[in-house]
Design an enzyme around this catalytic site. Structure first.
Site, PDB file in Angstrom:
ATOM      1  CG  LEU A 109      32.198  40.254  49.404  1.00 31.17           C
ATOM      2  CD1 LEU A 109      33.255  39.159  49.495  1.00 31.17           C
ATOM      3  CD2 LEU A 109      31.146  40.065  50.499  1.00 31.17           C
ATOM      4  CE  LYS A 147      38.602  53.395  47.738  1.00 29.12           C
ATOM      5  NZ  LYS A 147      39.650  53.923  48.643  1.00 29.12           N
ATOM      6  CD  GLN A 204      37.682  42.353  39.753  1.00 26.59           C
ATOM      7  OE1 GLN A 204      38.411  42.275  38.772  1.00 26.59           O
ATOM      8  NE2 GLN A 204      37.270  41.294  40.383  1.00 26.59           N
ATOM      9  N   GLY A 225      34.584  39.789  37.962  1.00 29.56           N
ATOM     10  CA  GLY A 225      35.787  40.050  37.169  1.00 29.56           C
ATOM     11  C   GLY A 225      35.545  40.080  35.671  1.00 29.56           C
ATOM     12  CD  GLU A 226      35.896  35.618  33.567  1.00 34.53           C
ATOM     13  OE1 GLU A 226      36.374  35.080  32.569  1.00 34.53           O
ATOM     14  OE2 GLU A 226      35.504  34.972  34.552  1.00 34.53           O
TER      15      GLU A 226
HETATM   16 MO1  MOS Z   1      39.550  34.196  33.319  1.00 34.90          MO
HETATM   17  S1  MOS Z   1      39.411  34.244  31.326  1.00 34.90           S
HETATM   18  O1  MOS Z   1      38.438  33.129  33.813  1.00 34.90           O
HETATM   19  O2  MOS Z   1      41.006  34.555  33.965  1.00 34.90           O
END
Ligand code: MOS
Length: 748
Positions: A640, A643, A648, A714-715
């Protein structure tokens, strides 16, 4: 190949095209100018300060708490311990279920070092801190359980490991190992780690009569609200949780830790607004951590590199009172095509706080073992590590047997190898040098599930042509406010600078907890749907309006661009949102959308994938490992915002470099006390440790994953990093380090 995704599902609108653009953060200016207020910074009147005081032993009982030196100190307003709390609760919270024992300070038991044993409230922070230091505590101390090593005999199987049973078998793994051409068996360990967000855990509790407002740095606004309703017997309408900004969390801010109810009780007791901020040292004890893992991996393979069996077993620790499983076998079920699989996990109870989710819980730790083991296998078989992974590429999900909603891992390997220059790698250890330094290159695969949960969003178009979108979700630095603004702008056909996204308040529409990399997909789907619904509502208003130039034109002839509705083939016939609302004498037009639907059997396996490439430089005398170059390639559905997405990935990889080379929480083996509870001795990477990280995103056009085509980002960035670095260290030095972190003493 890098594909450009068409803006899918954008309905009738053609412009503005804002999705995918590297738009600056909508809250960036607020953040860099100090205008963004975090939980401890919300201005308050009549504020008092609370400080928790904590156990100095790890196991035993409190025999006495002497608070006499504190009670008459200047400024002290109140003090709560297990001695007075059970008696106070019924009068402070008459509607509370008195049989509920879930609040802290209900008895004298000590389960871990640093456990809160009381809270003192005073006029100033200094007075409260001083008062806490004067509390005298005597204990009946027992020998604490501190290390998995010594408590191994007490290991037990937890009820489940994430969605799986504690022991899971596919095919006949033992037999397949026994008959494999080549077999590898090794043990890998990862230490306890702490999240260490920059913003500490903080809360302000405000009681106005029977109404409670809580400002708390939390990844789960609505979960916290429910907790307060349930545990204090407060009517739902009287509780509000507000959290507009979170200064990092990484998983340590969704469980509701004891400082939260203690501050709420303290505020009720002293009848003042009360603020509490945990110290960095306290955060090491009471707000979770990544559990230590010991993982045994057995791989069976054919000579040409086909995996015939994977056995992945091991232990992680939990606390005395609760089971938390670091699910390191999660990714092992689905990552490679292998007919025979056994996963099994056990827990050991230790006198520590309960571990919790930390960035890519399971995948971060598990990928260290599996992706290291594959590198070891590549040397046994003399097959290039990428080639070995390609030979075991899973074209469908071997766990569910479902097709992937999309999977571009091949492209990740290919583009990563190209951009990084993988062909320049000499696989022979110690063969590459830069002056006196040894140079090594390593790679690993990366994955994380693409989760989402139901969410609600509300949208308003205002008479002036601007729009407001609301959902009570969380901005924890990932850029949610920015990407939701882009998504709303495009789907409402309103310029992005005229759209405002509001979040972080339980008075707004309900949003799920922010974890599991699912916020953009969950809240984004609600925002997309509500924007479409609202635009349709406005179009209908025009089509049914005798005075509108669009009266009774077919829906399919009408497009909306830039806040104006018009006929596709005669653009001069049309009107703006503003003129329509003005004529109808409407200040605003609004609608709400809830994405909840009856769960149905899944048709696709939904995962993001990536490939990590790293070059390290190792000092042959001092064993110091430096990361020289880094390339990460990720396929996470539709991006989306180029940047914020890149940031992330860089954040995840940086945390992975910390995991690989530095981060380790150390407990005293006898006292069970954390001996490095500060950023001076718990090392995290700083700018000087991190090279330019080269990120490539493969845009996937995934119509199956969810209505907006996104997978969380994020992960995944942290997954595989530690293995890629360990693999590079082996390539550089010939030393296989199987115990994180890879510190100089292990390399020398
Ligand atoms: Mo996370 S470890 O799903 O903030």
């Amino acid at each position: 190949m890098i594909q450009e995704t068409k803006s899918t599902n954008s309905g009738t609108n053609a412009a503005p095209k804002v999705i995918g653009k590297p738009l600056n953060r909508v809250d960036g200016k607020l953040k860099v100018t100090g205008g963004a207020r975090y939980s401890a910074e919300i201005p308050q009147e009549n504020l008092a300060y609370a400080v928790c005081f904590d156990s100095t032993i790890a196991r035993g009982k409190i025999t006495d708490i002497d608070t006499s030196a504190v009670e008459n100190l200047p400024g002290v307003l109140g003090i709560i311990t297990h001695k007075n709390l059970p008696d106070l609760l019924p009068s402070l919270f008459p509607n509370r279920d008195s049989t509920d024992n879930s609040l802290p300070l209900q008895d004298s038991n000590i389960y871990h070092s640093g456990q809160h044993i009381g809270i003192v409230i005073a006029e100033t922070l200094e007075q409260a801190t001083y008062a806490a230091s004067l509390v005298r505590v005597s204990y009946d101390e027992e020998t604490p359980l501190v290390e998995i090593e010594r408590e191994r005999q007490s290991a037990y199987a937890p009820e489940r490991v994430f969605f799986k049973p504690a022991k899971f078998v596919r095919g006949n793994p033992e037999e397949a190992i026994a008959s494999a051409d080549v077999c590898l068996e090794e043990t890998y360990t990862t230490p306890t780690e702490h999240h260490n967000p920059m913003e500490p855990h903080a809360i302000i509790a405000v009681w106005e009569g029977d109404k409670l407002t809580v400002h708390n740095s939390t990844q789960d606004n609505f979960g916290l609200k429910q907790f307060l309703v349930t545990n204090f017997g407060i009517p739902e309408a009287n509780v509000r949780v507000v959290c507009k900004f979170i200064g990092g969390a990484f998983g340590c801010k969704y469980i509701i830790y004891n400082y939260v109810p203690l501050t709420v009780i303290a505020a009720r007791l002293v009848d003042r607004t009360v603020k509490l901020v945990l110290t960095r040292q306290q955060m090491f004890n009471v707000v979770g951590h990544r559990a230590t893992t010991e993982q045994q991996v057995k791989l069976g393979a054919t000579r040409d590199g086909g995996l015939t069996a994977i056995i992945h077993e091991g232990i992680s620790h939990t606390s005395i009172l609760e089971d938390f499983v670091e699910p390191f076998t999660n990714g092992t079920h689905m990552m490679y095509n292998c007919p025979n699989l056994l996963t099994s996990q056990q827990l050991v109870r230790l006198n520590k706080g309960t571990p919790t989710y930390m960035r890519a819980p399971g995948e971060a730790t598990g990928s260290f073992a599996i992706e290291s083991a594959l590198d070891e296998l590549s040397y046994l078989l003399k097959i290039d590590p990428i080639e070995l992974r390609l030979r075991n590429y899973a074209d469908i999900d071997p766990d569910s047997n479902l097709p992937w909603s999309s999977k571009s891992l091949r492209e990740c390997y290919q583009i990563g190898a190209e951009k990084f220059g993988w062909l320049q790698r000499n696989p022979k250890p110690c063969s590459m040098k830069d002056g006196r330094y040894l140079v090594g290159m390593g790679m690993a695969s990366s994955t994380f599930p693409a989760f989402s949960m139901p969410a609600t969003a509300k949208a308003y178009i205002l008479k002036d042509g601007s729009a407001i979108i609301q959902s009570g979700s969380h901005e924890m630095g990932q850029g949610l406010a920015t990407v939701m603004t882009q998504l709303a702008a495009e789907n409402l056909s309103i310029p992005v600078e005229k759209v405002r996204f509001e979040l972080g308040d339980t008075n707004l529409p309900r949003a799920p907890l922010s974890g599991g990399s699912m916020t953009t997909s969950s809240v984004g789907t609600a925002v997309y749907e509500v924007a479409q619904a609202l635009k349709a509502k406005v179009v209908e208003l025009a089509r049914n309006d005798l005075d509108s130039p669009l009266y009774q034109f077919p829906l399919t002839d009408i497009v909306v661009e830039n806040g104006r509705l018009f006929l596709k083939n005669q653009p001069q016939i049309g009107e703006t949102y503003t003129s329509l609302l003005t004529r109808h004498n409407l200040e605003k037009i609004e609608t709400e959308y809830n994405t909840y639907s009856q769960p149905e059997a899944p048709k696709f396996a939904k995962y993001a994938f990536g490939a990590q490439f790293v070059e390290v430089r190792v000092d042959p005398d001092f064993g110091e490992v430096r990361v020289n170059r880094y390339t990460g390639v990720f396929a996470c559905g539709r991006i989306l915002n180029q940047k914020t997405a890149r940031s992330q990935f860089i954040g995840g990889i940086t945390m992975g470099i910390g995991m690989a080379l530095m981060e380790e929480t150390v407990s005293d083996p006898n006292l069970g006390r954390i001996i490095n509870p500060n950023l001076g001795e718990y090392h995290v990477p700083v700018n000087a440790d991190i090279p330019d990280i080269d990120i490539h995103m493969i845009q996937e056009n995934d119509p199956h994953v969810n209505p907006i085509g996104t997978k969380g980002i994020g992960e995944i960035g942290i997954t595989g990093v530690a293995a890629a670095i360990a693999n590079a260290v082996y390539n550089a030095t010939g030393k296989r380090i199987r115990n994180l972190p890879i510190t100089p003493d292990k390399v020398m």
